[in-house]
Design an enzyme around this catalytic site. Structure first.
Site, PDB file in Angstrom:
ATOM      1  N   ASP A 152     -76.024 -66.628 -13.354  1.00  0.00           N
ATOM      2  CA  ASP A 152     -75.388 -66.959 -12.070  1.00  0.00           C
ATOM      3  C   ASP A 152     -76.334 -67.716 -11.145  1.00  0.00           C
ATOM      4  OD1 ASP A 152     -73.081 -65.531 -12.807  1.00  0.00           O
ATOM      5  OD2 ASP A 152     -73.988 -63.652 -12.134  1.00  0.00           O
ATOM      6  N   ASP A 211     -68.602 -64.305  -9.825  1.00  0.00           N
ATOM      7  CA  ASP A 211     -68.857 -63.987 -11.222  1.00  0.00           C
ATOM      8  C   ASP A 211     -67.974 -62.785 -11.559  1.00  0.00           C
ATOM      9  OD1 ASP A 211     -70.197 -63.670 -13.771  1.00  0.00           O
ATOM     10  OD2 ASP A 211     -71.291 -62.017 -12.835  1.00  0.00           O
ATOM     11  N   ASP A 235     -74.698 -61.844  -9.907  1.00  0.00           N
ATOM     12  CA  ASP A 235     -75.816 -60.908 -10.065  1.00  0.00           C
ATOM     13  C   ASP A 235     -76.707 -61.202 -11.266  1.00  0.00           C
ATOM     14  OD1 ASP A 235     -74.013 -60.233 -12.043  1.00  0.00           O
ATOM     15  OD2 ASP A 235     -74.433 -58.078 -11.906  1.00  0.00           O
TER      16      ASP A 235
END
Length: 633
Positions: free
Chosen positions: A534, A332, A530
């Site tokens: 995600d 991410d 996080d």
């Protein structure tokens, strides 16, 4: 003079914890005493009694394990082979050799148990560190001790100097430093001020603080850690499952071969019964897969323990074993590759600056998104107050937000927002192109279907992210960023971070599809993230890695958790996984080679029972000790 209970208890506890090792040592001492008595031609009954005690005491735990598996699980294992071999040796007068077999076998078993206890010690320490009581501040500002399980979200608690934090929360008053090593593995205390988060199980250092509870005890990060370690303890990797699956059939095969060996050699090779029985017992010992069975779990448990001590928790050995085998790692962007603390660098508008900033501030104040916080900070720094009445707001998933201010409709968001506007002034179009070429995220502001402003936001790349990406690239692992940013912005960040490739303009729900595509392209894929958006992708990946300061759902769906959100620990875990797989391979090759060598020597009649015992059980001890090296990380 009688010892006090203070001194008695720890000693008794140690005996209790290591009782299997104690039994093995006592069995060894009885073996030595029996051997010395035999050498000095002591009374035969006395010698027989010592050997019998050596058998019973030294072999108690292994015999118990084998018999219980046979009775309750109806399965044969290596313990049964050892019992038969030891009793068989004694039946033809080789009491000494049988006792050696029992002693070394029980000693190797005690070492294997030690490796399991060592890994469980981290869990025991965690549980002991969890406070049972908290100092609750009542409505009348009096302090009352209560059970931690009774705390509710919103309660205020007093944490004095030197006390453990009993619940996750935010500091309401006071300044202190807190030792968070129980969670992060880092020994340096962290300075804390009003508004900072504190975590259950950490140690308050230099000052008293008042904390508002933000999570129930069972939902705290500390309790999540305990559950993760418990899960890891019971999870067995595919390699261990395979060995356990073939152990039973292998033992049956060995027993069949031994049975045939008792029948065929007297007729085919004219061996005597004693010679045949002796060779059969040696075969029973050396063909036992003790070392093979012990090749994986002691090493795996040691590695899990080492990871936990360094702030990396994993839900099972499967994920640690597979980590060094992944072909691609997807990241991410915000909060993972970048710091997640963006700052506004550019602001271009075609209407009055102050007027538009007031409205933007009023809208973005209602959002907790990192980009919104950055824009709020920028607007407030320009003396905007945001004292504007916002009638309503509506989230536009994957795009931004729509708000009503007076008679006007305002929209703030990303590239997809442009599709909803009718007017795109050239000055803003040129500014957009410049910002994107500089790798900045562009936030668009529209009023009544007309684009009125663009905001350039830059999130700095984390230095440790660069270092990790470089390391993975060197290992031949593909590194991919998945982001919702425009292609030019993603490309700029991708080049700066050193990524192999990037996937831009990706909606949250599309991340799962992208992970699936990466799995099809590369095979095994890990995903690092996080945020809430995600979590599905983390769950979909072969190995999901969550940042410890991320959202609860990301942590719950992940397989590995970086408790201090330090990306360099992925590199450490990768190296630990590589070392684990190397040690497992070493153990398996060595243990199988020893078995083949000993079986060959036995059929050539060049192997005595004592040497067979030492060679076989010695190899078991060596593979266990080799696995325990991973405790050092």
């Amino acid at each position: 003079m009688e010892l006090s209970n203070t001194y008695k208890q720890p000693f008794l506890e140690k005996i209790s914890v290591h009782k299997e090792l104690v039994f093995a040592i006592v069995g060894g001492l009885l073996l030595l005493l029996a051997y010395l008595s035999e050498m000095n031609q002591a009374n035969g009954i006395w010698v027989a009694m010592l050997y019998t005690l050596a058998y019973i005491i030294g072999g108690y735990y292994k015999a118990k394990e084998g018999i219980e598996d046979l009775i309750y699980d109806r399965s044969l294992n290596v313990e049964i082979l050892m019992i038969i071999a030891a009793v068989g040796a004694a039946s033809i007068g080789y009491w000494h050799e049988g006792a050696i077999l029992i002693f070394i076998f029980s000693l190797s078993g005690a070492l294997e148990t030690y490796s399991l206890q060592k890994s469980e010690k981290d869990l025991s320490k965690l549980i002991k560190l969890a406070p049972e009581e908290a100092n609750l501040i009542t409505e009348h500002d009096t302090v009352t001790p209560v059970r931690v399980s009774q705390l509710k979200i919103g309660d205020r608690i007093l944490i004095r100097n030197g006390e453990r934090v009993p619940a996750d929360g935010k500091i309401m008053s006071g300044i202190t430093s807190i030792d968070e090593s129980t969670i992060t593995g880092e020994s340096m205390p962290v300075n804390k001020d009003v508004g900072d988060e504190v975590f259950n199980g950490t140690m308050n250092g230099s000052g008293s603080i008042v904390v508002e509870v933000t999570k129930k005890d069972e939902d705290s990060l500390f309790q999540k850690m305990i559950r993760l370690v418990e899960e890891a303890k019971g999870n067995r990797p595919p390699s261990q499952q395979l060995i356990e699956k073939i152990e039973g059939p292998y033992v049956v095969t060995v027993l069949l071969v031994v049975s045939l060996m008792l029948v065929i050699p007297p007729f085919a090779f004219d061996w005597s019964f004693d010679q045949t029985f002796y060779r059969a017992m040696v075969l029973l010992v050396v063909a036992s897969p003790c070392a093979v069975v012990a090749s994986i779990m002691p090493a795996l448990l040691s590695a899990i323990s080492s990871g936990a001590r360094n702030g990396v928790l994993m839900k099972g050995g499967t994920y640690l074993e597979q980590l060094s085998k992944v072909k691609a790692v997807a990241f991410d962007k915000t909060g993972t590759i970048t710091k997640g603390e963006p700052e506004v660098t550019d602001f271009e508008t075609v209407i009055d600056d102050e007027d538009i900033l007031q409205n933007i501030l009023a809208i973005e104040k209602q959002s907790s998104h990192p980009l919104a916080r950055a824009i709020v900070s920028f607007a407030e720094a320009g003396d905007s107050t945001g004292q504007v009445s916002v009638q309503s707001t509506e989230d536009l998933p994957g795009q931004g937000v729509r708000a009503m201010i007076g008679e006007s409709v305002w929209m703030l968001g990303n590239e997809r927002l442009i599709e909803k506007v009718d007017v795109f002034p050239d000055v803003l179009r040129k500014k957009r192109e410049l910002l994107q070429s500089e790798g900045k995220t562009v936030v668009y502001v529209a009023k009544d279907d007309k684009l009125v402003a663009v905001i350039g936001v830059k999130d700095q790349i984390r230095p440790e992210a660069k270092a990790l990406i470089q390391f993975l690239n060197q290992q031949g692992v593909k590194t991919i960023m998945i982001t919702g940013d425009h292609e030019q912005t993603a490309a700029s960040i991708g080049h700066e971070a050193g990524l192999t490739e990037w996937i831009s303009e990706c909606l949250p729900e599309e991340k799962v599809l992208q992970v699936e595509k990466l799995r099809e392209a590369y095979g095994s894929v890990a995903m690092v993230g996080d945020g809430v958006n995600d979590a599905p992708a983390i769950a979909k990946a072969d190995i999901g890695i969550a940042m410890g300061n991320g959202t609860d759902v990301a942590i719950e769906t992940s397989d590995l958790v970086l408790m201090n959100s330090e990306l360099h620990k992925i590199e450490r875990s990768y190296k630990l996984s590589t070392k684990l797989n190397r040690i497992i391979k070493q153990n398996l090759i060595f243990s199988i080679a020893v078995i083949i060598l000993l079986i060959t020597a036995n059929f050539a009649q060049n192997l005595t029972l004592p040497l067979g015992v030492i060679g076989h059980e010695g190899s078991t001890i060596l593979v266990i000790l080799n696995g325990l090296r991973l405790l050092k990380g």
